[in-house]
Write an enzyme that holds these catalytic residues in place. Structure first.
Site, PDB file in Angstrom:
ATOM      1  N   ASN A   9       0.867  -1.175   0.000  1.00 40.12           N
ATOM      2  CA  ASN A   9       0.000   0.000   0.000  1.00 40.12           C
ATOM      3  C   ASN A   9       0.906   1.228   0.000  1.00 40.12           C
ATOM      4  O   ASN A   9       1.454   1.585   1.045  1.00 40.12           O
ATOM      5  CB  ASN A   9      -0.884  -0.048   1.251  1.00 40.12           C
ATOM      6  CG  ASN A   9      -1.720   1.209   1.417  1.00 40.12           C
ATOM      7  OD1 ASN A   9      -1.801   2.041   0.517  1.00 40.12           O
ATOM      8  ND2 ASN A   9      -2.344   1.351   2.586  1.00 40.12           N
ATOM      9  N   TRP A  10       1.058   1.827  -1.165  1.00 39.41           N
ATOM     10  CA  TRP A  10       1.995   2.959  -1.278  1.00 39.41           C
ATOM     11  C   TRP A  10       1.434   4.237  -0.666  1.00 39.41           C
ATOM     12  O   TRP A  10       2.138   5.235  -0.537  1.00 39.41           O
ATOM     13  CB  TRP A  10       2.365   3.187  -2.748  1.00 39.41           C
ATOM     14  CG  TRP A  10       3.395   2.219  -3.253  1.00 39.41           C
ATOM     15  CD1 TRP A  10       3.651   0.957  -2.768  1.00 39.41           C
ATOM     16  CD2 TRP A  10       4.331   2.425  -4.326  1.00 39.41           C
ATOM     17  NE1 TRP A  10       4.676   0.374  -3.485  1.00 39.41           N
ATOM     18  CE2 TRP A  10       5.102   1.247  -4.449  1.00 39.41           C
ATOM     19  CE3 TRP A  10       4.570   3.478  -5.205  1.00 39.41           C
ATOM     20  CZ2 TRP A  10       6.115   1.111  -5.405  1.00 39.41           C
ATOM     21  CZ3 TRP A  10       5.566   3.334  -6.158  1.00 39.41           C
ATOM     22  CH2 TRP A  10       6.340   2.169  -6.255  1.00 39.41           C
ATOM     23  N   LYS A  11       0.149   4.253  -0.333  1.00 37.52           N
ATOM     24  CA  LYS A  11      -0.492   5.454   0.227  1.00 37.52           C
ATOM     25  C   LYS A  11      -0.227   6.654  -0.687  1.00 37.52           C
ATOM     26  O   LYS A  11      -0.145   6.485  -1.897  1.00 37.52           O
ATOM     27  CB  LYS A  11      -0.029   5.671   1.669  1.00 37.52           C
ATOM     28  CG  LYS A  11      -0.167   4.389   2.503  1.00 37.52           C
ATOM     29  CD  LYS A  11      -0.050   4.607   3.965  1.00 37.52           C
ATOM     30  CE  LYS A  11      -0.212   3.277   4.692  1.00 37.52           C
ATOM     31  NZ  LYS A  11      -0.252   3.406   6.131  1.00 37.52           N
ATOM     32  N   HIS A  94      -9.596   1.204   4.467  1.00 38.67           N
ATOM     33  CA  HIS A  94      -8.362   1.405   5.240  1.00 38.67           C
ATOM     34  C   HIS A  94      -8.648   2.403   6.364  1.00 38.67           C
ATOM     35  O   HIS A  94      -9.436   3.338   6.190  1.00 38.67           O
ATOM     36  CB  HIS A  94      -7.257   1.919   4.324  1.00 38.67           C
ATOM     37  CG  HIS A  94      -5.912   1.932   4.988  1.00 38.67           C
ATOM     38  ND1 HIS A  94      -5.552   2.915   5.875  1.00 38.67           N
ATOM     39  CD2 HIS A  94      -4.879   1.058   4.923  1.00 38.67           C
ATOM     40  CE1 HIS A  94      -4.325   2.652   6.333  1.00 38.67           C
ATOM     41  NE2 HIS A  94      -3.895   1.531   5.769  1.00 38.67           N
ATOM     42  N   GLU A  96      -7.090   4.823   7.394  1.00 40.03           N
ATOM     43  CA  GLU A  96      -6.849   6.223   7.021  1.00 40.03           C
ATOM     44  C   GLU A  96      -8.015   6.781   6.208  1.00 40.03           C
ATOM     45  O   GLU A  96      -8.326   7.975   6.301  1.00 40.03           O
ATOM     46  CB  GLU A  96      -5.506   6.329   6.268  1.00 40.03           C
ATOM     47  CG  GLU A  96      -4.333   6.141   7.228  1.00 40.03           C
ATOM     48  CD  GLU A  96      -3.075   5.558   6.612  1.00 40.03           C
ATOM     49  OE1 GLU A  96      -2.939   5.549   5.382  1.00 40.03           O
ATOM     50  OE2 GLU A  96      -2.208   5.093   7.394  1.00 40.03           O
ATOM     51  N   GLU A 161      -5.647  -4.711  10.455  1.00 39.43           N
ATOM     52  CA  GLU A 161      -4.617  -3.709  10.702  1.00 39.43           C
ATOM     53  C   GLU A 161      -4.962  -2.912  11.958  1.00 39.43           C
ATOM     54  O   GLU A 161      -5.780  -1.971  11.895  1.00 39.43           O
ATOM     55  CB  GLU A 161      -4.519  -2.740   9.528  1.00 39.43           C
ATOM     56  CG  GLU A 161      -4.144  -3.378   8.213  1.00 39.43           C
ATOM     57  CD  GLU A 161      -3.566  -2.355   7.243  1.00 39.43           C
ATOM     58  OE1 GLU A 161      -2.451  -2.570   6.784  1.00 39.43           O
ATOM     59  OE2 GLU A 161      -4.227  -1.342   6.976  1.00 39.43           O
ATOM     60  N   GLY A 167       2.391   2.321  10.784  1.00 47.77           N
ATOM     61  CA  GLY A 167       3.422   3.357  10.671  1.00 47.77           C
ATOM     62  C   GLY A 167       4.103   3.724  11.971  1.00 47.77           C
ATOM     63  O   GLY A 167       4.796   4.743  12.041  1.00 47.77           O
ATOM     64  N   SER A 206       3.190  -2.068  10.446  1.00 44.21           N
ATOM     65  CA  SER A 206       4.617  -2.145  10.792  1.00 44.21           C
ATOM     66  C   SER A 206       5.255  -3.492  10.475  1.00 44.21           C
ATOM     67  O   SER A 206       6.152  -3.944  11.190  1.00 44.21           O
ATOM     68  CB  SER A 206       4.841  -1.763  12.258  1.00 44.21           C
ATOM     69  OG  SER A 206       4.465  -0.412  12.483  1.00 44.21           O
ATOM     70  N   GLY A 227       2.744  -1.124   4.301  1.00 45.53           N
ATOM     71  CA  GLY A 227       2.769   0.297   3.962  1.00 45.53           C
ATOM     72  C   GLY A 227       4.188   0.768   3.692  1.00 45.53           C
ATOM     73  O   GLY A 227       4.747   0.561   2.612  1.00 45.53           O
ATOM     74  N   GLY A 228       4.801   1.377   4.688  1.00 41.97           N
ATOM     75  CA  GLY A 228       6.117   1.993   4.522  1.00 41.97           C
ATOM     76  C   GLY A 228       7.149   1.090   3.865  1.00 41.97           C
ATOM     77  O   GLY A 228       7.905   1.523   2.979  1.00 41.97           O
TER      78      GLY A 228
HETATM   79  P1  PGA Z   1       2.725   0.333   7.647  1.00 38.40           P
HETATM   80  O1  PGA Z   1       1.261   0.560   7.024  1.00 38.40           O
HETATM   81  O2  PGA Z   1       3.255  -0.957   7.072  1.00 38.40           O
HETATM   82  O3  PGA Z   1       3.524   1.533   7.203  1.00 38.40           O
HETATM   83  O4  PGA Z   1       2.560   0.250   9.125  1.00 38.40           O
HETATM   84  C1  PGA Z   1       0.395  -0.520   6.784  1.00 38.40           C
HETATM   85  C2  PGA Z   1      -0.892  -0.019   6.184  1.00 38.40           C
HETATM   86  O5  PGA Z   1      -1.389   1.036   6.599  1.00 38.40           O
HETATM   87  O6  PGA Z   1      -1.457  -0.660   5.283  1.00 38.40           O
END
Ligand code: PGA
Length: 243
Positions: A9-11, A94, A96, A161, A167, A206, A227-228
């Site tokens: 997930n590149w956001k 998600h 977010e 999640e 993050g 994470s 994500g990251g």
């Molecule tokens: P993260 O994000 O790996 O940076 O914690 C995961 C996500 O929000 O899908």
């Protein structure tokens, strides 16, 4: 046997150098992988990434979609359009999106039904906040989200999640991940019967090269939503290798 899925997930990240990172991933994954690999960049990069990754071991997805097929929805993107440019999946609900855009379970469900109608694989996200976990309401929160967000078809992926793990570098204890995935498995089997056994349940929050193997070894964890660590090819490939 469920085939593992590792989804990036590149956001709202991507430039500069995004095409080069994707190229590194493509070169390393030439198909015939031991698991499915999905990269979900921001909307403007999807068509290019589909083109770049043709015949590779990587599928391309989106991070959201509207529930309508087309129409007067400024700034939104329909599942039909995503499918038309070659996306094969879409992340929905998600945390977010739920927090930044006020998306609730009913909307997530409507989007999931629309994604399925467009032949996209919905990756439906659920997860508790830290306050909900601290008050002992983690499982009830997640089960309520599932109850409201799941579409009628079992042709989906569910991503657990915990909001507080996204993050932050913090990850739940293995036994907490195991307990939640077990509860989610029971919920989807209760909902879909045997088809629920085939649904892949991803853990997200994470996940890094250093903890992926341990997390993916937990029962009912069928891969991860990353994500990251999905932005850097080396990290993402190490996580894929761990699946
Ligand atoms: P993260 O994000 O790996 O940076 O914690 C995961 C996500 O929000 O899908």
């Amino acid at each position: 046997m469920r085939r593992p899925l590792v989804a990036g997930n590149w956001k709202m990240n991507g430039l500069p150098g995004s095409a080069a990172e994707l190229r590194k991933m493509i070169d390393a994954l030439e198909g015939g992988e031991h698991c499915d690999v999905l990269v979900c960049p921001p909307f403007p990069l999807i068509a290019q990434f589909v083109w770049d990754s043709a015949d590779s071991g990587i599928e391309i997805g989106a991070q959201d979609c509207h529930f309508a097929e087309n129409g007067a929805h400024t700034g939104d993107v329909s599942p039909a359009l995503l499918a038309a440019v070659g996306a094969s999946a879409v992340i929905l609900g998600h945390s977010e999106r739920r927090a930044d855009h006020g998306e609730g379970d009913a909307l997530v469900k409507a989007k999931a039904e629309a994604a399925l109608a467009a032949k996209l694989l919905p990756v439906i996200c659920v997860g508790e906040t830290e306050a909900q976990r601290d008050s002992g309401a983690a499982e009830s929160t997640v089960l309520a989200q599932l109850d409201g967000s799941l579409p009628n078809s079992a042709a989906i992926v569910v991503a657990y999640e915990p909001v507080w793990a996204i993050g932050t570098g913090r990850v739940p204890e293995n036994h907490d991940i195991a307990a939640m995935h077990h509860a989610i498995r029971q919920a989807v089997v209760g909902r879909y019967g045997d088809a629920g056994q085939k649904i892949r349940l991803l853990y997200g929050g994470s996940v890094k090269p250093g903890n992926a193997k341990e997390i993916f070894a937990i029962e009912d964890v069928d891969g991860g939503l990353i994500g990251g660590a999905s932005l850097k090819a080396d990290d993402f490939l190490a996580i894929v290798a761990a699946a």
